[in-house]
Design a protein around this motif. Sequence first.
Motif, PDB file in Angstrom:
ATOM      1  N   LYS A  11       1.007  -1.479   0.046  1.00 42.95           N
ATOM      2  CA  LYS A  11       0.018  -0.196   0.168  1.00 42.95           C
ATOM      3  C   LYS A  11       0.622   1.494   0.205  1.00 42.95           C
ATOM      4  O   LYS A  11       0.597   1.846  -0.861  1.00 42.95           O
ATOM      5  CB  LYS A  11      -0.701  -0.406   1.527  1.00 42.95           C
ATOM      6  CG  LYS A  11      -2.388  -1.217   1.179  1.00 42.95           C
ATOM      7  CD  LYS A  11      -2.950  -1.142   1.768  1.00 42.95           C
ATOM      8  CE  LYS A  11      -4.052  -2.216   2.243  1.00 42.95           C
ATOM      9  NZ  LYS A  11      -4.702  -1.754   3.807  1.00 42.95           N
ATOM     10  N   ILE A  12       2.108   1.264   0.776  1.00 41.92           N
ATOM     11  CA  ILE A  12       3.376   2.669   0.757  1.00 41.92           C
ATOM     12  C   ILE A  12       3.481   2.721  -0.661  1.00 41.92           C
ATOM     13  O   ILE A  12       3.382   3.514  -1.279  1.00 41.92           O
ATOM     14  CB  ILE A  12       3.738   2.425   1.405  1.00 41.92           C
ATOM     15  CG1 ILE A  12       3.061   2.467   3.141  1.00 41.92           C
ATOM     16  CG2 ILE A  12       5.088   3.143   1.672  1.00 41.92           C
ATOM     17  CD1 ILE A  12       4.206   1.938   4.609  1.00 41.92           C
ATOM     18  N   VAL A  14       2.442   1.558  -3.077  1.00 39.70           N
ATOM     19  CA  VAL A  14       1.350   2.376  -4.639  1.00 39.70           C
ATOM     20  C   VAL A  14       1.646   3.526  -4.108  1.00 39.70           C
ATOM     21  O   VAL A  14       1.193   4.797  -5.323  1.00 39.70           O
ATOM     22  CB  VAL A  14       0.166   1.203  -4.143  1.00 39.70           C
ATOM     23  CG1 VAL A  14      -1.176   2.020  -5.213  1.00 39.70           C
ATOM     24  CG2 VAL A  14       0.777  -0.056  -5.619  1.00 39.70           C
ATOM     25  N   ARG A  15       1.322   3.702  -2.779  1.00 41.90           N
ATOM     26  CA  ARG A  15       1.267   5.589  -2.765  1.00 41.90           C
ATOM     27  C   ARG A  15       1.813   6.273  -2.912  1.00 41.90           C
ATOM     28  O   ARG A  15       1.874   7.282  -3.738  1.00 41.90           O
ATOM     29  CB  ARG A  15       0.836   5.567  -1.016  1.00 41.90           C
ATOM     30  CG  ARG A  15       0.598   7.016  -0.659  1.00 41.90           C
ATOM     31  CD  ARG A  15      -1.224   7.486  -0.141  1.00 41.90           C
ATOM     32  NE  ARG A  15      -1.957   6.993  -0.621  1.00 41.90           N
ATOM     33  CZ  ARG A  15      -3.405   6.951   0.180  1.00 41.90           C
ATOM     34  NH1 ARG A  15      -3.627   8.139  -0.177  1.00 41.90           N
ATOM     35  NH2 ARG A  15      -4.238   5.933   0.311  1.00 41.90           N
ATOM     36  N   ILE A  16       3.425   6.239  -3.293  1.00 44.48           N
ATOM     37  CA  ILE A  16       4.578   6.782  -3.029  1.00 44.48           C
ATOM     38  C   ILE A  16       4.657   6.516  -4.917  1.00 44.48           C
ATOM     39  O   ILE A  16       4.350   7.898  -5.113  1.00 44.48           O
ATOM     40  CB  ILE A  16       5.229   5.614  -2.754  1.00 44.48           C
ATOM     41  CG1 ILE A  16       6.055   6.437  -1.542  1.00 44.48           C
ATOM     42  CG2 ILE A  16       6.571   6.671  -3.273  1.00 44.48           C
ATOM     43  CD1 ILE A  16       6.804   4.985  -0.516  1.00 44.48           C
ATOM     44  N   VAL A  18       1.906   6.511  -7.773  1.00 46.56           N
ATOM     45  CA  VAL A  18       0.821   7.976  -7.559  1.00 46.56           C
ATOM     46  C   VAL A  18       1.235   8.980  -7.194  1.00 46.56           C
ATOM     47  O   VAL A  18       1.130   9.450  -8.150  1.00 46.56           O
ATOM     48  CB  VAL A  18      -0.310   7.242  -6.660  1.00 46.56           C
ATOM     49  CG1 VAL A  18      -1.955   8.421  -7.293  1.00 46.56           C
ATOM     50  CG2 VAL A  18      -0.994   6.088  -6.834  1.00 46.56           C
ATOM     51  N   THR A  19       1.850   8.818  -6.194  1.00 45.79           N
ATOM     52  CA  THR A  19       2.154  10.767  -5.404  1.00 45.79           C
ATOM     53  C   THR A  19       3.486  11.134  -7.049  1.00 45.79           C
ATOM     54  O   THR A  19       3.294  12.387  -6.857  1.00 45.79           O
ATOM     55  CB  THR A  19       2.670  10.558  -4.690  1.00 45.79           C
ATOM     56  OG1 THR A  19       2.081  10.246  -3.592  1.00 45.79           O
ATOM     57  CG2 THR A  19       3.253  12.662  -3.927  1.00 45.79           C
ATOM     58  N   LEU A  41      -0.968   5.355 -13.482  1.00 45.13           N
ATOM     59  CA  LEU A  41      -1.761   5.813 -12.311  1.00 45.13           C
ATOM     60  C   LEU A  41      -1.715   6.922 -11.949  1.00 45.13           C
ATOM     61  O   LEU A  41      -2.629   7.864 -11.313  1.00 45.13           O
ATOM     62  CB  LEU A  41      -0.887   5.244 -11.010  1.00 45.13           C
ATOM     63  CG  LEU A  41      -0.295   3.882 -10.604  1.00 45.13           C
ATOM     64  CD1 LEU A  41       0.628   3.738  -9.611  1.00 45.13           C
ATOM     65  CD2 LEU A  41      -1.647   3.358 -10.302  1.00 45.13           C
TER      66      LEU A  41
END
Length: 44
Positions: A11-12, A14-16, A18-19, A41
Amino acid sequence: MKNGKKKLIEKIAVRIAVTDANTTCPWIAYQPKLLNSVKKLKKH
């Protein structure tokens, strides 16, 4: 417990990604190439 840690790390990551796909480099001289999977993304 290992599956919980693995899912958290995923999850971390993927979040990075996307950012990273939705921001630009503040320096004019350098913008790293993004992988095609990360480009997907990106918000349009």
